[in-house]
Design an enzyme around this catalytic site. Structure first.
Site, PDB file in Angstrom:
ATOM      1  N   HIS A  18       0.840  -1.208   0.000  1.00  0.00           N
ATOM      2  CA  HIS A  18       0.000   0.000   0.000  1.00  0.00           C
ATOM      3  C   HIS A  18       0.875   1.258   0.000  1.00  0.00           C
ATOM      4  CE1 HIS A  18      -3.056  -2.713   2.242  1.00  0.00           C
ATOM      5  NE2 HIS A  18      -3.505  -2.561   1.016  1.00  0.00           N
ATOM      6  N   LYS A  42     -16.601  -6.655   5.358  1.00  0.00           N
ATOM      7  CA  LYS A  42     -15.430  -7.207   6.038  1.00  0.00           C
ATOM      8  C   LYS A  42     -15.438  -6.832   7.516  1.00  0.00           C
ATOM      9  CE  LYS A  42     -12.272  -6.834   2.105  1.00  0.00           C
ATOM     10  NZ  LYS A  42     -11.034  -6.221   1.636  1.00  0.00           N
ATOM     11  N   ARG A  91      -2.404  -6.100  -8.539  1.00  0.00           N
ATOM     12  CA  ARG A  91      -1.396  -7.137  -8.315  1.00  0.00           C
ATOM     13  C   ARG A  91      -1.497  -8.243  -9.343  1.00  0.00           C
ATOM     14  NH1 ARG A  91      -3.323  -7.653  -2.247  1.00  0.00           N
ATOM     15  NH2 ARG A  91      -5.171  -7.220  -3.448  1.00  0.00           N
ATOM     16  N   SER A 129      -3.257  -7.999   2.829  1.00  0.00           N
ATOM     17  CA  SER A 129      -3.548  -7.844   4.256  1.00  0.00           C
ATOM     18  C   SER A 129      -4.062  -9.143   4.872  1.00  0.00           C
ATOM     19  CB  SER A 129      -4.568  -6.722   4.467  1.00  0.00           C
ATOM     20  OG  SER A 129      -4.051  -5.507   3.998  1.00  0.00           O
TER      21      SER A 129
HETATM   22  P1  ADP Z   1      -9.853  -3.513  -0.284  1.00  0.00           P
HETATM   23  O1  ADP Z   1     -10.592  -3.841   0.962  1.00  0.00           O
HETATM   24  O2  ADP Z   1     -10.444  -2.397  -1.066  1.00  0.00           O
HETATM   25  O3  ADP Z   1      -9.437  -4.691  -1.111  1.00  0.00           O
HETATM   26  P2  ADP Z   1      -7.125  -3.325   0.531  1.00  0.00           P
HETATM   27  O4  ADP Z   1      -6.715  -2.672   1.806  1.00  0.00           O
HETATM   28  O5  ADP Z   1      -6.933  -4.790   0.465  1.00  0.00           O
HETATM   29  O6  ADP Z   1      -8.562  -2.857   0.313  1.00  0.00           O
HETATM   30  O7  ADP Z   1      -6.373  -2.673  -0.700  1.00  0.00           O
HETATM   31  C1  ADP Z   1      -6.519  -1.342  -1.086  1.00  0.00           C
HETATM   32  C2  ADP Z   1      -5.825  -1.083  -2.400  1.00  0.00           C
HETATM   33  O8  ADP Z   1      -4.447  -1.419  -2.298  1.00  0.00           O
HETATM   34  C3  ADP Z   1      -6.358  -1.918  -3.571  1.00  0.00           C
HETATM   35  O9  ADP Z   1      -6.304  -1.127  -4.733  1.00  0.00           O
HETATM   36  C4  ADP Z   1      -5.361  -3.030  -3.688  1.00  0.00           C
HETATM   37  O10 ADP Z   1      -5.290  -3.537  -5.010  1.00  0.00           O
HETATM   38  C5  ADP Z   1      -4.085  -2.325  -3.306  1.00  0.00           C
HETATM   39  N1  ADP Z   1      -3.096  -3.256  -2.778  1.00  0.00           N
HETATM   40  C6  ADP Z   1      -3.295  -4.208  -1.852  1.00  0.00           C
HETATM   41  N2  ADP Z   1      -2.159  -4.896  -1.614  1.00  0.00           N
HETATM   42  C7  ADP Z   1      -1.211  -4.361  -2.422  1.00  0.00           C
HETATM   43  C8  ADP Z   1       0.180  -4.660  -2.674  1.00  0.00           C
HETATM   44  N3  ADP Z   1       0.801  -5.650  -2.064  1.00  0.00           N
HETATM   45  N4  ADP Z   1       0.827  -3.907  -3.578  1.00  0.00           N
HETATM   46  C9  ADP Z   1       0.170  -2.906  -4.215  1.00  0.00           C
HETATM   47  N5  ADP Z   1      -1.124  -2.601  -4.053  1.00  0.00           N
HETATM   48  C10 ADP Z   1      -1.818  -3.313  -3.167  1.00  0.00           C
END
Ligand code: ADP
Length: 162
Positions: A18, A42, A91, A129
């Site tokens: 992130h 969630k 990803r 996450s």
């Molecule tokens: P959501 O609940 O919307 O999936 P996340 O917290 O999982 O929220 O992710 C938010 C954003 O960060 C999304 O656009 C996701 O694709 C991106 N993201 C999550 N993990 C990574 C990573 N390892 N590298 C780059 N972007 C990521």
């Protein structure tokens, strides 16, 4: 006109994947609002206040980044803060299909907002996450997936382990 982007997510917890997307996004936008959406199905692992505090700590050195929480539709939040862009990370192909659906629904509701996708750095592709929470649950060391400012050991000392 100032280019403001919202980077929405649950960030439960906020990972180095992130962080990388946000820092790279600073080359494209004047300001980025990292926004924790609280309206999803969630259930949370880390409390909202803690997630906000951690992300603020990560970007304490960067005045162009703000951190906020919202419980409305993401496009309504964008309108409220004057953001014309949504920033998302991609990803995998699975991410793409999921993101395409959300982006098109958002577009149907609000035509003025453009979604900008950044491809994840190769070394961050496997970080998510959910996986980080699993590592934590089974007592593994998740620190290599988290920004240095997020001190899990300190958190668990104060709040106990789940
Ligand atoms: P959501 O609940 O919307 O999936 P996340 O917290 O999982 O929220 O992710 C938010 C954003 O960060 C999304 O656009 C996701 O694709 C991106 N993201 C999550 N993990 C990574 C990573 N390892 N590298 C780059 N972007 C990521």
């Amino acid at each position: 006109m100032e280019k403001i982007a919202v980077f929405p997510g649950s960030f439960d917890p906020f990972t180095i994947g992130h962080e990388s997307i946000v820092r790279r996004g600073l080359q494209l936008f004047d300001r980025i609002i990292v926004a924790i959406g609280t309206n999803t199905e969630k259930s949370e692992y880390f409390p909202l206040e803690q997630r906000l505090e951690w992300i603020r700590k990560v970007f304490a050195d960067e005045p162009r980044i703000e951190v906020a929480a919202y419980s409305s539709l993401t496009v309504d939040f964008c309108r409220r803060v004057g953001a014309r862009f949504l920033l998302r990370g991609l990803r995998t192909a699975a991410d793409f299909e999921y993101e395409r659906a959300i982006a098109q629904v958002n577009r149907a509701m609000e035509k003025e907002i453009e979604v900008v996708f950044l491809l994840t750095l190769p070394e961050h592709t496997f970080i998510n996450s959910t996986l980080v929470r699993e590592v934590i649950r089974y007592g593994g060391d998740a620190s290599k997936f988290l920004p240095d400012e997020i001190d899990l050991e300190d958190y668990f000392r104060k709040h106990g382990r789940k």
